[in-house]
Design an enzyme around this catalytic site. Structure first.
Site, PDB file in Angstrom:
ATOM      1  N   GLU A 108       0.807  -1.219   0.000  1.00  0.00           N
ATOM      2  CA  GLU A 108       0.000   0.000   0.000  1.00  0.00           C
ATOM      3  C   GLU A 108       0.837   1.265   0.000  1.00  0.00           C
ATOM      4  O   GLU A 108       0.515   2.227  -0.708  1.00  0.00           O
ATOM      5  CB  GLU A 108      -0.969   0.017   1.189  1.00  0.00           C
ATOM      6  N   HIS A 128      -9.865  -4.453  10.874  1.00  0.00           N
ATOM      7  CA  HIS A 128     -10.454  -4.431   9.535  1.00  0.00           C
ATOM      8  C   HIS A 128     -11.769  -3.656   9.465  1.00  0.00           C
ATOM      9  O   HIS A 128     -12.492  -3.761   8.483  1.00  0.00           O
ATOM     10  CB  HIS A 128     -10.724  -5.860   9.050  1.00  0.00           C
TER      11      HIS A 128
HETATM   12  C1  TPP Z   1      -1.999  -4.272   4.531  1.00  0.00           C
HETATM   13  C2  TPP Z   1      -3.035  -5.220   4.047  1.00  0.00           C
HETATM   14  N1  TPP Z   1      -3.426  -5.158   2.754  1.00  0.00           N
HETATM   15  C3  TPP Z   1      -4.360  -6.009   2.281  1.00  0.00           C
HETATM   16  C4  TPP Z   1      -4.925  -6.945   3.097  1.00  0.00           C
HETATM   17  C5  TPP Z   1      -5.956  -7.917   2.542  1.00  0.00           C
HETATM   18  N2  TPP Z   1      -5.400  -9.250   2.471  1.00  0.00           N
HETATM   19  C6  TPP Z   1      -5.588 -10.117   3.479  1.00  0.00           C
HETATM   20  S1  TPP Z   1      -4.790 -11.518   3.233  1.00  0.00           S
HETATM   21  C7  TPP Z   1      -4.184 -11.047   1.755  1.00  0.00           C
HETATM   22  C8  TPP Z   1      -3.304 -11.977   0.988  1.00  0.00           C
HETATM   23  C9  TPP Z   1      -2.088 -12.361   1.760  1.00  0.00           C
HETATM   24  O1  TPP Z   1      -1.429 -13.437   1.184  1.00  0.00           O
HETATM   25  P1  TPP Z   1      -0.212 -14.169   1.876  1.00  0.00           P
HETATM   26  O2  TPP Z   1       0.607 -13.184   2.643  1.00  0.00           O
HETATM   27  O3  TPP Z   1       0.476 -14.942   0.839  1.00  0.00           O
HETATM   28  O4  TPP Z   1      -0.850 -15.140   2.955  1.00  0.00           O
HETATM   29  P2  TPP Z   1      -1.824 -16.388   2.711  1.00  0.00           P
HETATM   30  O5  TPP Z   1      -3.198 -15.839   2.607  1.00  0.00           O
HETATM   31  O6  TPP Z   1      -1.382 -17.083   1.495  1.00  0.00           O
HETATM   32  O7  TPP Z   1      -1.701 -17.217   3.950  1.00  0.00           O
HETATM   33  C10 TPP Z   1      -4.630  -9.765   1.458  1.00  0.00           C
HETATM   34  C11 TPP Z   1      -4.331  -9.033   0.232  1.00  0.00           C
HETATM   35  C12 TPP Z   1      -4.531  -6.948   4.456  1.00  0.00           C
HETATM   36  N3  TPP Z   1      -5.069  -7.797   5.331  1.00  0.00           N
HETATM   37  N4  TPP Z   1      -3.587  -6.101   4.898  1.00  0.00           N
END
Ligand code: TPP
Ligand code: MG
Lengths: 352, 381
Positions: A64, A133
């Site tokens: 972000e 959130h």
């Molecule tokens: C700063 C932020 N941006 C966006 C999100 C929304 N979001 C939650 S999980 C996620 C994907 C994360 O993927 P990863 O780190 O690979 O973990 P996984 O879900 O594969 O365990 C996103 C974009 C968030 N929680 N925090």
């Protein structure tokens, strides 16, 4: 242009606004997490990658700070970015970029560099998402001069305000609500009684250029329901709670006037004052926390300009002054819900 | 060994030579670890079911497919080593010893949950078991993990902080600042990258530079790097035993540590990102292929091949896991909701009106009672 009450979703409105403005202006692009290949985490940008290609509908990593700052830089250099936050809750990691850089650049540069950018995304409790959130950023960010802030409550305003935001030469913080993205789709409660002719924007006529002209100006509140007994001032998702409250209060012979501010910066105080001069009572509803909130600001401005017209104090209805809980019942209780608005109106009008 | 994108190279199927840490685990311990993986699997199945039945709300991220990561890495820790993770956290909580009933009750939003129903699926905290949460902002737990490691170093303790992150967090500023701080101060932290190749719908190759060789991320911070196959519990265990030992300082001598490490654990999530993900970004075949490397099947087969367990024993274990989970669901269902005035507790430790002091979660009070009775921190079931 025709006005219709057709079934129409808030998310469609956002999409239509972006599509029209991207056709109109080559400098406009959309960037954010999952906006392209995934078609938007909330399906707002569905199909836009197909229409505009990956040059203008751009997926980002979860960075972000990086992509919101990128947007600001691109705006300084002549582009017109729309930066989507999957949730405004995630703008917090990019706070320095969005509140230090975007709203102050023009001032710091002595008027040389404007930042024509739109930051948009879901704001407010999405439904049991917990405290990190469920941010309502309106009071937090409305504090900052140099930015504009819109928070549409209906699809019609979502479209008209977003088009205005994209054309605006200044940074606009555009606050949507996950909870209303899909309403109005299949006969959900849409308060058509009050929002007659105001739910959907004019139908798009593919062969006409007039589509482009559907804009809702900033700084113009909408009197969604007129009434004689008490003014309810609000914006964004709580408008729906306020209308529900007004509907129930009507049965108690309390005739509320419901005002949707639509933008907090600029703030249309005149419409509020006119109403308060008529009803002599005022309730302000805002979904952020009460301390140093937009509601506190609006109430204060009413006192400053219409003290003598008030027959009672102004009552604020905010979220409870606690972090958002996960538990459903607790979360409902925390929000500036219909019950709280009804109680506030009864109290302020001495109908307890 | 695996490459960063999970293609198996031949070495992982080499016969075990008896020299690895997992070879030293006795049958009983291996069966316990298998049970932990089965428990997580069955737990997540019921989680999904309960979500469908709308007993669970909000965002809910399922851990199936990744069980060997939490179980293998936590098995390599001591009980007093702190653990912190992101929002896909049910597996870590259970592997760390949280009783499934408190985990499930939390997701049901009940007062008996590990966070009294205030946190939900993404916020599993368990102080008695050294679990410092479930954190919902991507990357946000990395600086916190570094802070825990700083406190370990400051107090000259001989502990290691285990900090998990998803591959998506590799692209968040907080991760990079945390890596640098950990490296310049040689903090006792192990960053366990749970590389399931996707952050929501974004494949790692599309969102992350140098995805084919993540060792460069560690190299950029002058940090140690390791990788292992997250679908094989023994491999995870072996890798973490080695790395944790190298990171662990001596009591009273924080300088006697090889400092932090980034471990790329290549894994796969079977379910969508959250409960509302149509998964159009990957094929059924891809998911099926990964399911063929299932971590529970792999360990089960290893145990049977080595004649350390019979199919019957394994079936019994699984039945036991199912039973524990059913009990958890029942407990969660039967538990009361928090009272509305719980809104105003736990905001401050020294509250001023209108706030009030809260009670500790039942889970913590019970653990403290047990600790007083002399068997604290012991895993239940
Ligand atoms: C700063 C932020 N941006 C966006 C999100 C929304 N979001 C939650 S999980 C996620 C994907 C994360 O993927 P990863 O780190 O690979 O973990 P996984 O879900 O594969 O365990 C996103 C974009 C968030 N929680 N925090
Ligand atoms: Mg991932």
């Amino acid at each position: 242009m025709t006005t219709t009450d057709r079934k129409y979703q808030y998310r469609e409105a956002l999409r239509e606004a972006m599509i029209e403005e991207m056709h109109r202006d080559e400098r406009v692009f959309l960037m954010g997490e999952e906006v392209a290949y995934y078609n938007g985490a909330y399906k707002v940008s569905q199909g836009m990658l197909d229409t505009f290609g990956p040059r203008r509908v751009i997926d980002t990593p979860i960075s972000e700070t990086g992509f919101s700052g990128l947007g600001i830089g691109a705006a300084m250099y002549g582009l017109r970015p729309i930066i989507e936050f999957m949730s405004w809750s995630f703008c917090l990691v990019a706070a320095d970029q969005i509140i230090n850089n975007a709203p102050k650049m023009l001032y710091m540069s002595g008027g040389q560099f404007g930042v024509p950018i739109v930051f948009r995304g879901n704001n407010g409790a999405g439904g049991q998402l917990g405290s990190t959130h469920s941010w309502c950023v309106e009071s937090l960010w409305a504090h900052v001069p140099g930015l504009k802030m819109a928070l549409p409550a209906t699809p019609r305003d979502a479209k008209g305000l977003l088009k205005t935001a994209i054309r605006d030469p200044d940074p606009v913080f555009f606050l949507e609500s996950e909870r209303i993205l899909g309403i109005g789709a299949h006969g959900d409660k849409d308060f058509s009684r009050y929002l007659h002719g105001k739910w959907a924007p004019p139908e798009v006529d593919e062969d006409s250029d007039e589509n482009e002209d559907f804009l809702v100006p900033f700084g113009q509140a909408d009197i969604v329901k007129s009434g004689a007994d008490c003014t309810i001032v609000t914006a964004g998702r709580p408008l729906h709670f306020a209308l529900e409250a007004a509907e129930q209060l009507e049965k108690e012979d309390i005739d509320c006037e419901v005002i949707d501010l639509r933008t907090y910066r600029p703030l249309d105080l005149q419409t509020v004052l006119q109403s308060v001069r008529k009803t002599n009572y005022c309730v302000v509803v805002d979904q952020s926390w009460p301390f140093a909130s937009v509601a506190a600001e609006v109430a204060m401005q009413v006192y400053e300009h219409a003290m003598d017209d008030l027959d009672n104090k102004v009552i604020r209805v905010n979220s409870d002054d606690v972090p958002a809980p996960y538990n459903r019942r607790l979360e409902q209780e925390m929000l500036p819900n219909t019950r709280k608005i009804i109680e506030a109106v009864r109290t302020v009008t001495y109908n307890t | 060994m695996t490459t960063a994108t999970g293609k198996k190279s031949s070495s992982s199927s080499q016969p075990r030579d008896g020299g690895r840490p997992s070879d030293q685990l006795d049958d009983q311990r291996l069966l316990e670890l298998l049970y932990d993986m089965m428990l997580i699997r069955r737990f997540e199945e019921r989680t999904m079911q309960s979500y469908m039945q709308q007993k669970i709300g909000g965002f809910c991220h399922i851990y199936t497919g990744q069980e060997a990561v939490a179980v293998g890495s936590i098995a390599a820790l001591r009980p007093d080593d702190p653990v912190i993770t992101a929002y896909r956290d049910h597996g870590h909580a259970l592997a760390r010893g949280m009783h499934p009933r408190y985990c499930m009750a939390e997701m049901f939003g009940k007062i008996t949950g590990c966070a009294k129903g205030k946190g939900g699926s993404m916020h599993m905290f368990d102080r008695p078991n050294e679990m410092y949460g479930g954190h919902a902002i991507v990357g946000g737990q990395c600086p916190l993990g570094v802070g825990i490691a700083f406190a370990i170093q400051y107090q000259k303790l001989d502990r290691v902080c285990l900090c998990y992150l998803g591959d998506g967090a590799l692209n968040q500023g907080a991760f990079h600042e945390a890596m640098n701080l950990a490296a310049i101060w040689k903090l006792p932290i192990v960053f366990a990258l749970e590389n399931n190749m996707y952050s929501m719908g974004t494949h790692i190759e599309r969102g992350t530079s140098a995805a084919h060789d993540l060792s460069v991320k560690a190299a950029a911070y002058d940090m140690r790097y390791a990788e292992c196959d997250g679908m094989d519990m023994c491999e995870v265990y072996d890798c973490f035993v080695d790395q944790v030992a190298r990171t662990r300082p001596d009591e009273g001598d924080p300088d006697n540590s090889e400092g932090p490490v980034l471990i790329n654990v290549v894994t796969y999530r079977y379910q969508g990102h959250s409960m509302s993900d149509p998964q159009k970004y990957r094929t059924r075949e891809e998911v099926g292929e990964k399911q063929n490397e299932d971590p529970i099947t792999t360990l089960s087969r290893q145990l049977m091949d080595q004649q350390r367990a019979t199919q019957e024993q394994l079936n019994e274990l699984d039945a036991e896991a199912k039973k524990a989970v059913l009990e958890a669901v029942k407990f969660a269902g039967d538990s009361p909701e928090p009272e509305l005035d719980e809104l105003y507790t736990d905001v401050y430790l020294e509250p001023y009106p209108p706030y009030r002091k809260g009670d500790l979660p039942q889970m913590v009070e019970e653990a403290e009672d047990r600790a007083r009775d002399g068997d604290g921190r012991q895993k239940q079931d």
